[in-house]
Design a protein around this motif. Structure first.
Motif, PDB file in Angstrom:
ATOM      1  N   UNK A   1       0.845  -1.190   0.000  1.00 35.41           N
ATOM      2  CA  UNK A   1       0.000   0.000   0.000  1.00 35.41           C
ATOM      3  C   UNK A   1       0.884   1.244   0.000  1.00 35.41           C
ATOM      4  N   UNK A   2       0.565   2.231  -0.834  1.00 37.86           N
ATOM      5  CA  UNK A   2       1.355   3.449  -0.924  1.00 37.86           C
ATOM      6  C   UNK A   2       1.247   4.258   0.371  1.00 37.86           C
ATOM      7  N   UNK A   3       2.377   4.866   0.778  1.00 34.89           N
ATOM      8  CA  UNK A   3       2.413   5.697   1.983  1.00 34.89           C
ATOM      9  C   UNK A   3       2.726   7.134   1.571  1.00 34.89           C
ATOM     10  N   UNK A   4       1.953   8.096   2.118  1.00 31.14           N
ATOM     11  CA  UNK A   4       2.142   9.502   1.786  1.00 31.14           C
ATOM     12  C   UNK A   4       2.334  10.300   3.070  1.00 31.14           C
ATOM     13  N   UNK A   5       3.118  11.369   2.968  1.00 29.74           N
ATOM     14  CA  UNK A   5       3.438  12.203   4.117  1.00 29.74           C
ATOM     15  C   UNK A   5       2.321  13.202   4.365  1.00 29.74           C
ATOM     16  N   UNK A   6       1.844  13.243   5.608  1.00 34.20           N
ATOM     17  CA  UNK A   6       0.757  14.149   5.992  1.00 34.20           C
ATOM     18  C   UNK A   6       1.114  14.812   7.318  1.00 34.20           C
ATOM     19  N   UNK A   7       2.035  15.772   7.288  1.00 26.92           N
ATOM     20  CA  UNK A   7       2.549  16.325   8.543  1.00 26.92           C
ATOM     21  C   UNK A   7       1.531  17.088   9.380  1.00 26.92           C
ATOM     22  N   UNK A   8       0.488  17.636   8.743  1.00 24.10           N
ATOM     23  CA  UNK A   8      -0.479  18.462   9.486  1.00 24.10           C
ATOM     24  C   UNK A   8      -1.698  17.679   9.962  1.00 24.10           C
ATOM     25  N   UNK A   9      -1.785  16.412   9.654  1.00 24.51           N
ATOM     26  CA  UNK A   9      -2.989  15.648   9.974  1.00 24.51           C
ATOM     27  C   UNK A   9      -3.175  15.530  11.487  1.00 24.51           C
ATOM     28  N   UNK A  10      -4.427  15.640  11.921  1.00 24.63           N
ATOM     29  CA  UNK A  10      -4.769  15.518  13.332  1.00 24.63           C
ATOM     30  C   UNK A  10      -5.281  14.106  13.627  1.00 24.63           C
ATOM     31  N   UNK A  43       4.942  11.362  10.433  1.00 22.96           N
ATOM     32  CA  UNK A  43       6.331  11.503  10.842  1.00 22.96           C
ATOM     33  C   UNK A  43       6.534  11.487  12.336  1.00 22.96           C
ATOM     34  N   UNK A  44       5.454  11.333  13.086  1.00 17.82           N
ATOM     35  CA  UNK A  44       5.527  11.316  14.549  1.00 17.82           C
ATOM     36  C   UNK A  44       5.060   9.976  15.112  1.00 17.82           C
ATOM     37  N   UNK A 130      12.910   9.326   2.083  1.00 16.77           N
ATOM     38  CA  UNK A 130      13.542   8.099   2.570  1.00 16.77           C
ATOM     39  C   UNK A 130      12.680   7.408   3.619  1.00 16.77           C
ATOM     40  N   UNK A 131      12.027   8.190   4.477  1.00 20.25           N
ATOM     41  CA  UNK A 131      11.130   7.611   5.478  1.00 20.25           C
ATOM     42  C   UNK A 131       9.984   6.864   4.805  1.00 20.25           C
TER      43      UNK A 131
END
Length: 233
Positions: A1-10, A43-44, A130-131
């Motif tokens: 499954x593709x992974x996407x960065x969502x830094x602002x997501x609550x 990322x957290x 890279x993550x």
């Protein structure tokens, strides 16, 4: 499954809109469409499962189905490394160190450091890519550049190592690391640390270590150090 960065997501979000770059990559490059299931990472340490509800290539919208918290590593692995003049070499190091599992990267400014200024936005993008590529959910922290003397005097990690090239007694890193302890290692510039810097580090509790029998480039030494630290836990 593709992974996407969502830094602002609550954590309580029911939907999320990807930014334009991520949307374009998701829809145009990977050719995802409405109804496809994807994963998001903040990322957290949080992993979200979601379904695309609007496959707009500029503002892709997903519905959040669930999330879970990925356990954090039980120890902190930090590397303080002098950046080289050749940007591509240090960028390669950042990418690979992230894939292996480093938690903190500190640009180290020593007397012989060739490059003291960095482009944080570009380097941050490399860490994010890279993550995601390695399907991890904790983004390494890229700190501001730190002066050598300030770092060695203020650092209190239980395990502190310095890798240098002077012909003095050094122990292989893999022989002295202890599992489960926060660790930092210092990697010098192409011209190595100065004798005065090495002396100061030893006085501040850093242990001199060897990374092998050959003399390594800065980014290679960093890669070997990260690999050995990660393998020691």
């Amino acid at each position: 499954m593709s992974v996407f960065y969502a830094p602002e997501i609550q954590l309580d979000a029911t939907a999320y809109t990807m930014n334009e770059d991520t949307s374009k990559y998701c829809i145009q490059v990977l050719r995802h469409e409405k109804g496809d299931e994807v994963m998001l990472a903040d990322g957290r340490g949080h992993k979200f499962t979601a379904v695309i509800t609007d496959d707009n290539r500029k503002k892709c919208v997903v519905k959040i189905q669930s999330y879970e918290t990925v356990p954090a590593p039980g120890r902190a692995l930090r590397i303080a490394i002098s950046f080289t003049k050749n940007a591509s070499r240090i960028e390669w190091f950042l990418e690979k160190a992230t894939e292996i599992g480093i938690q903190t990267i500190i640009p180290l400014v020593s007397q012989r450091t060739e490059k003291e200024k960095i482009k944080p936005e570009r380097l941050q993008n490399i860490l994010v890519s890279a993550m995601l590529q390695s399907q991890q959910f904790y983004l390494p922290e890229l700190q501001e550049p730190q002066a050598f003397d300030k770092l060695v005097k203020n650092n209190k990690d239980p395990q502190r190592f310095i890798a240098h090239c002077l012909p003095e007694q050094k122990t292989p890193l893999q022989q002295v690391m202890q599992a489960g302890k926060d660790t930092i290692i210092l990697i010098g510039p192409e011209g190595d640390f100065t004798p005065e810097e090495i002396k100061l580090a030893l006085e501040e509790g850093f242990m001199p270590v060897s990374l092998g029998d050959t003399r390594l480039r800065t980014e290679t030494a960093g890669m070997v150090a990260v690999t050995l630290m990660n393998a020691g836990y």
